[in-house]
Design an enzyme around this catalytic site. Structure first.
Site, PDB file in Angstrom:
ATOM      1  CB  SER A  84      -6.141 -44.931  20.373  1.00  0.00           C
ATOM      2  OG  SER A  84      -5.465 -44.805  21.651  1.00  0.00           O
ATOM      3  CE  LYS A  92      -6.907 -45.111  24.740  1.00  0.00           C
ATOM      4  NZ  LYS A  92      -5.760 -45.922  24.885  1.00  0.00           N
TER       5      LYS A  92
END
Length: 247
Positions: free
Chosen positions: A168, A206
């Site tokens: 990701s 993230k």
């Protein structure tokens, strides 16, 4: 021409191969050359490999192979040592200095000794398991091993490392299998890449964004959606400061 240390190491490896049939360990090479750490052996082996005298074989213990010997070794090691000892020192540039309108040469002085590669002192960073760069996985595990880092790649404070799982964050240059080095802290700025603990159960890597009172955990891959969570559900565990990639 090889340096004295390179020649000594090549001779030691060749002699051990002839005596035992296997190359010496890095600890044995370090002791034989009276070096302070194995990092100096890595440097010498790399130099010999670049000059075509050694070859390292992948996926094998003590995977060092002598490809060739310098001509001096064929004629006798004594001649090789004499050549290394008598090699002239490289000529150093000494600038002219202008003082008060007069040009004069500065008094000859020995330059400060460069920091020896063998004297490198790294920082031991604990590896605390795996971190998800994708669907969040179980929270950070216990320490599994350590990795040594140069202080130049760290920020002030306490650090730990995590192995990345998932894709990701690929557009941020973070790939599956990378090792991320995290500075331990519980606050971060918007735009920082953080370790976020969600509901005290899931850990994920993230980019932090703030949307009003909410926290957005943004991926760096269009295949993943940004997660927007209440501030009571997210705890910041640290900020990314460095990355290690094995090839």
């Amino acid at each position: 021409m090889l340096t004295r240390k390179q020649l000594d190491l090549l001779r030691f490896i060749q002699q051990r191969m002839q005596e035992c049939g296997v190359p010496p360990s890095f600890d044995e090479m370090k002791d034989a050359l009276d070096l302070k750490s194995k990092s100096g052996i890595h440097r010498l082996i790399t130099a010999l490999e670049e000059r075509g005298f050694l070859r390292r074989l992948p996926n094998r213990a003590r995977a060092i192979e002598v490809i060739r010997l310098p001509d001096a070794l064929g004629r006798g090691l004594e001649a090789a040592e004499a050549a290394a000892a008598s090699a002239p020192e490289p000529r150093r540039f000494t600038p002219s200095v202008v003082e008060g309108g007069l040009s004069k040469q500065p008094a000859a002085a020995a330059p400060p000794a460069p920091r020896a590669y063998e004297e490198f002192r790294g920082v031991s960073i604990p590896v605390m398991g795996r971190i998800a760069a994708g669907t969040p996985i179980a929270a950070i595990q216990n320490q599994s091993h350590t990795v040594t880092m140069s202080p130049d790649f760290l920020a002030g404070g306490e650090h730990y490392a995590l192995e990345v799982r998932g894709d990701s964050m690929v557009e941020a240059g973070i790939l599956d299998g990378d090792l991320v080095v995290i500075r331990k802290q519980d606050t971060a700025n918007t735009g920082d890449i953080i370790v976020a603990l969600i509901d005290d159960e899931e850990a994920t890597l993230k980019r932090l964004r703030r949307r009003g009172s909410s926290i957005a955990l943004e991926a760096a891959n269009p295949a993943y959606e940004t997660r927007v969570l209440g501030p009571d559900r997210v705890r910041i565990q640290g900020r990314l400061v460095s990355l290690v990639r094995r090839y």
